[in-house]
Design a protein around this motif. Structure first.
Motif, PDB file in Angstrom:
ATOM      1  N   LEU A   1       0.904  -1.323  -0.205  1.00 25.71           N
ATOM      2  CA  LEU A   1      -0.044  -0.139   0.013  1.00 25.71           C
ATOM      3  C   LEU A   1       0.834   1.286  -0.126  1.00 25.71           C
ATOM      4  CD1 LEU A   1      -2.702   1.253   0.053  1.00 25.71           C
ATOM      5  CD2 LEU A   1      -2.597   1.019   2.705  1.00 25.71           C
ATOM      6  N   GLN A   2       2.007   1.204   0.862  1.00 30.47           N
ATOM      7  CA  GLN A   2       2.818   2.413   0.706  1.00 30.47           C
ATOM      8  C   GLN A   2       3.409   2.655  -0.479  1.00 30.47           C
ATOM      9  OE1 GLN A   2       3.080   4.517   3.228  1.00 30.47           O
ATOM     10  NE2 GLN A   2       5.203   5.539   2.634  1.00 30.47           N
ATOM     11  N   THR A   3       3.970   1.547  -1.078  1.00 34.67           N
ATOM     12  CA  THR A   3       4.475   1.631  -2.625  1.00 34.67           C
ATOM     13  C   THR A   3       3.457   2.379  -3.592  1.00 34.67           C
ATOM     14  OG1 THR A   3       5.809  -0.437  -1.966  1.00 34.67           O
ATOM     15  CG2 THR A   3       5.551   0.370  -4.351  1.00 34.67           C
ATOM     16  N   ILE A   4       2.367   1.798  -3.517  1.00 37.90           N
ATOM     17  CA  ILE A   4       1.225   2.318  -4.491  1.00 37.90           C
ATOM     18  C   ILE A   4       0.964   3.510  -4.213  1.00 37.90           C
ATOM     19  CG2 ILE A   4      -1.068   2.363  -5.055  1.00 37.90           C
ATOM     20  CD1 ILE A   4      -1.106  -0.913  -4.518  1.00 37.90           C
ATOM     21  N   LYS A   5       1.035   4.080  -2.712  1.00 38.41           N
ATOM     22  CA  LYS A   5       0.931   5.531  -2.364  1.00 38.41           C
ATOM     23  C   LYS A   5       1.933   6.475  -2.964  1.00 38.41           C
ATOM     24  CE  LYS A   5       1.576   7.100   1.881  1.00 38.41           C
ATOM     25  NZ  LYS A   5       1.637   7.284   3.498  1.00 38.41           N
ATOM     26  N   ILE A   6       3.108   6.015  -2.795  1.00 39.73           N
ATOM     27  CA  ILE A   6       4.372   6.770  -3.382  1.00 39.73           C
ATOM     28  C   ILE A   6       4.307   6.967  -4.790  1.00 39.73           C
ATOM     29  CG2 ILE A   6       6.844   6.771  -3.763  1.00 39.73           C
ATOM     30  CD1 ILE A   6       7.072   5.207  -1.068  1.00 39.73           C
ATOM     31  N   LEU A   7       3.874   5.726  -5.710  1.00 40.06           N
ATOM     32  CA  LEU A   7       3.671   5.826  -7.221  1.00 40.06           C
ATOM     33  C   LEU A   7       2.789   6.851  -7.514  1.00 40.06           C
ATOM     34  CD1 LEU A   7       4.137   2.128  -7.810  1.00 40.06           C
ATOM     35  CD2 LEU A   7       5.976   3.934  -8.361  1.00 40.06           C
ATOM     36  N   LEU A   8       1.526   6.634  -7.130  1.00 41.17           N
ATOM     37  CA  LEU A   8       0.228   7.709  -7.316  1.00 41.17           C
ATOM     38  C   LEU A   8       0.841   9.097  -6.992  1.00 41.17           C
ATOM     39  CD1 LEU A   8      -2.536   5.172  -6.956  1.00 41.17           C
ATOM     40  CD2 LEU A   8      -1.596   5.988  -8.937  1.00 41.17           C
ATOM     41  N   THR A   9       1.266   9.450  -5.837  1.00 41.87           N
ATOM     42  CA  THR A   9       1.484  10.518  -5.334  1.00 41.87           C
ATOM     43  C   THR A   9       2.423  11.102  -6.359  1.00 41.87           C
ATOM     44  OG1 THR A   9       0.951  10.076  -3.226  1.00 41.87           O
ATOM     45  CG2 THR A   9       2.064  12.198  -3.524  1.00 41.87           C
ATOM     46  N   THR A  10       3.567  10.608  -6.637  1.00 40.23           N
ATOM     47  CA  THR A  10       4.710  11.125  -7.409  1.00 40.23           C
ATOM     48  C   THR A  10       4.214  11.247  -8.617  1.00 40.23           C
ATOM     49  OG1 THR A  10       6.335   9.783  -5.984  1.00 40.23           O
ATOM     50  CG2 THR A  10       6.974  10.567  -8.144  1.00 40.23           C
ATOM     51  N   PHE A  11       3.521  10.374  -9.262  1.00 37.25           N
ATOM     52  CA  PHE A  11       2.896  10.650 -10.758  1.00 37.25           C
ATOM     53  C   PHE A  11       2.161  11.919 -10.602  1.00 37.25           C
ATOM     54  CE2 PHE A  11      -0.509  10.407 -13.627  1.00 37.25           C
ATOM     55  CZ  PHE A  11       0.117  10.075 -14.790  1.00 37.25           C
ATOM     56  N   MET A  12       1.410  12.275  -9.617  1.00 37.72           N
ATOM     57  CA  MET A  12       0.421  13.436  -9.773  1.00 37.72           C
ATOM     58  C   MET A  12       1.215  14.454  -9.410  1.00 37.72           C
ATOM     59  SD  MET A  12      -2.597  12.600 -10.295  1.00 37.72           S
ATOM     60  CE  MET A  12      -3.750  11.010 -10.132  1.00 37.72           C
ATOM     61  N   SER A  13       2.311  14.469  -8.804  1.00 39.54           N
ATOM     62  CA  SER A  13       3.282  15.680  -8.562  1.00 39.54           C
ATOM     63  C   SER A  13       3.998  16.028  -9.883  1.00 39.54           C
ATOM     64  CB  SER A  13       4.316  15.427  -7.468  1.00 39.54           C
ATOM     65  OG  SER A  13       5.062  16.464  -7.325  1.00 39.54           O
ATOM     66  N   ILE A  14       4.284  14.876 -10.603  1.00 37.55           N
ATOM     67  CA  ILE A  14       5.029  15.291 -11.876  1.00 37.55           C
ATOM     68  C   ILE A  14       4.102  15.551 -12.873  1.00 37.55           C
ATOM     69  CG2 ILE A  14       5.976  13.837 -13.756  1.00 37.55           C
ATOM     70  CD1 ILE A  14       7.462  12.011 -11.881  1.00 37.55           C
ATOM     71  N   LEU A  15       2.788  15.221 -12.904  1.00 35.79           N
ATOM     72  CA  LEU A  15       1.826  15.754 -13.555  1.00 35.79           C
ATOM     73  C   LEU A  15       1.424  17.405 -13.441  1.00 35.79           C
ATOM     74  CD1 LEU A  15      -0.316  15.336 -15.824  1.00 35.79           C
ATOM     75  CD2 LEU A  15      -1.952  14.474 -14.124  1.00 35.79           C
ATOM     76  N   ALA A  16       1.377  17.598 -12.127  1.00 39.24           N
ATOM     77  CA  ALA A  16       1.175  18.870 -11.808  1.00 39.24           C
ATOM     78  C   ALA A  16       2.208  19.933 -12.376  1.00 39.24           C
ATOM     79  CB  ALA A  16       1.110  19.190 -10.259  1.00 39.24           C
ATOM     80  N   LEU A  17       3.391  19.421 -12.079  1.00 41.20           N
ATOM     81  CA  LEU A  17       4.699  20.084 -12.616  1.00 41.20           C
ATOM     82  C   LEU A  17       4.610  20.285 -14.105  1.00 41.20           C
ATOM     83  CD1 LEU A  17       7.394  18.445 -10.557  1.00 41.20           C
ATOM     84  CD2 LEU A  17       6.749  20.748 -10.517  1.00 41.20           C
ATOM     85  N   PHE A  18       4.385  19.222 -14.752  1.00 40.45           N
ATOM     86  CA  PHE A  18       4.316  19.240 -16.284  1.00 40.45           C
ATOM     87  C   PHE A  18       3.202  20.342 -16.576  1.00 40.45           C
ATOM     88  CE2 PHE A  18       2.502  17.961 -20.224  1.00 40.45           C
ATOM     89  CZ  PHE A  18       3.777  17.846 -21.147  1.00 40.45           C
ATOM     90  N   ILE A  19       1.894  20.188 -16.117  1.00 39.46           N
ATOM     91  CA  ILE A  19       0.811  21.162 -16.358  1.00 39.46           C
ATOM     92  C   ILE A  19       1.364  22.722 -16.182  1.00 39.46           C
ATOM     93  CG2 ILE A  19      -1.520  21.983 -15.764  1.00 39.46           C
ATOM     94  CD1 ILE A  19      -2.147  19.019 -15.325  1.00 39.46           C
ATOM     95  N   ILE A  20       1.754  22.996 -14.763  1.00 35.16           N
ATOM     96  CA  ILE A  20       2.354  24.400 -14.515  1.00 35.16           C
ATOM     97  C   ILE A  20       3.326  24.781 -15.448  1.00 35.16           C
ATOM     98  CG2 ILE A  20       3.380  25.892 -12.726  1.00 35.16           C
ATOM     99  CD1 ILE A  20       2.327  23.857 -10.911  1.00 35.16           C
ATOM    100  N   TYR A  21       4.443  23.957 -15.888  1.00 38.42           N
ATOM    101  CA  TYR A  21       5.460  24.197 -16.709  1.00 38.42           C
ATOM    102  C   TYR A  21       5.083  24.648 -18.218  1.00 38.42           C
ATOM    103  CZ  TYR A  21       9.448  23.477 -20.095  1.00 38.42           C
ATOM    104  OH  TYR A  21      10.447  23.763 -21.046  1.00 38.42           O
ATOM    105  N   SER A  22       3.905  23.898 -18.470  1.00 38.83           N
ATOM    106  CA  SER A  22       2.927  24.095 -19.959  1.00 38.83           C
ATOM    107  C   SER A  22       2.439  25.557 -19.871  1.00 38.83           C
ATOM    108  CB  SER A  22       2.180  22.918 -20.066  1.00 38.83           C
ATOM    109  OG  SER A  22       2.672  21.778 -20.416  1.00 38.83           O
ATOM    110  N   VAL A  23       1.788  25.727 -18.784  1.00 39.92           N
ATOM    111  CA  VAL A  23       1.215  26.971 -18.473  1.00 39.92           C
ATOM    112  C   VAL A  23       2.145  28.132 -18.770  1.00 39.92           C
ATOM    113  CG1 VAL A  23      -0.126  28.630 -16.887  1.00 39.92           C
ATOM    114  CG2 VAL A  23      -0.647  26.428 -17.171  1.00 39.92           C
ATOM    115  N   LYS A  24       3.348  28.011 -18.004  1.00 40.29           N
ATOM    116  CA  LYS A  24       4.500  29.137 -18.201  1.00 40.29           C
ATOM    117  C   LYS A  24       4.837  29.328 -19.765  1.00 40.29           C
ATOM    118  CE  LYS A  24       9.244  29.918 -16.545  1.00 40.29           C
ATOM    119  NZ  LYS A  24       9.848  29.934 -17.737  1.00 40.29           N
ATOM    120  N   ASN A  25       5.029  28.152 -20.349  1.00 34.69           N
ATOM    121  CA  ASN A  25       5.568  28.429 -21.690  1.00 34.69           C
ATOM    122  C   ASN A  25       4.584  28.377 -22.694  1.00 34.69           C
ATOM    123  OD1 ASN A  25       8.715  27.553 -21.607  1.00 34.69           O
ATOM    124  ND2 ASN A  25       7.722  26.329 -20.227  1.00 34.69           N
TER     125      ASN A  25
END
Length: 216
Positions: free
Chosen positions: A84-108
């Motif tokens: 469960l901890q592994t799944i939490k880490i994977l999904l949370t990390t993915f969502m953080s990367i997705l958020a970074l990608f979206i914000i980066y796309s907005v900036k550019n």
């Protein structure tokens, strides 16, 4: 909650907030807030709206994983232990990367490289598919249909099939993201996602119904 254990993941959750704060003064008052399937901007909004992105993606997912095991009526999630901890880490990390990608796309003001995010989703499908068979029957995580929740054997068989489908589907999504242009790749991605979602649902109904008929 063990703060020392959770601190690395909390840092990952906060990365999009830090990045947004860093670029805040570089952003215009009106920023892109939505792109269509072709990667074209079709809505602008106030830049204050951007704070919703890291809140709804990594932060919300992280909070859900903290709260849900405590309210799981059968306490099945806590019995998964490190998985469960592994799944939490994977999904949370993915969502953080997705958020970074979206914000980066907005900036550019460009969402031209959407194949990258689809590729990331493909990797997520592969990883989740590998973990499906280890997920205990519960009301919050996994393929939750009326039939899988009703019968533990149906849950196990459905997740065994679903795991294989998600794993193979993820490989196809990754490969097509590397090979195809963005427009056909979006189409392939949507088709694959539909297939790996619908087939386990239908399968769970069929084996549940067959099980009832055999008992009768």
């Amino acid at each position: 909650m063990n703060l020392k254990k959770e601190l690395p993941l909390i840092t990952i959750v906060l990365l999009p907030f830090f990045y947004l704060a860093y670029i805040w003064n570089q952003l215009p008052e009106k920023v892109p807030m939505h792109w269509n399937i072709k990667g074209e901007i079709d809505r602008y909004g106030e830049k204050i709206e951007l704070i919703i992105i890291p809140i709804l993606l990594p932060l919300l997912v992280y909070i859900i994983f903290l709260v849900v095991p405590k309210i799981d009526p059968k306490n099945k999630l806590n019995k998964m232990g490190n998985k469960l901890q592994t799944i939490k880490i994977l999904l949370t990390t993915f969502m953080s990367i997705l958020a970074l990608f979206i914000i980066y796309s907005v900036k550019n003001q460009s969402f031209a490289n959407q194949n990258y995010i689809i590729l990331l989703i493909g990797v997520l499908y592969i990883i989740l598919g590998n973990y499906f068979k280890t997920i205990k029957a519960n009301y919050f995580i996994g393929i939750r249909t009326p039939w899988t929740l009703e019968n533990e054997t149906v849950w196990k068989k459905t997740h065994k099939l679903g795991g294989k489908l998600w794993f193979v589907g993820g490989i196809i999504v990754v490969l097509t993201s590397l090979i195809l242009d963005k427009d056909p790749n979006v189409t392939v991605f949507l088709i694959i996602t539909g297939i790996i979602t619908i087939i386990p649902i239908v399968y769970s109904y069929i084996i549940f119904k067959n099980g009832i008929e055999h008992r009768v």
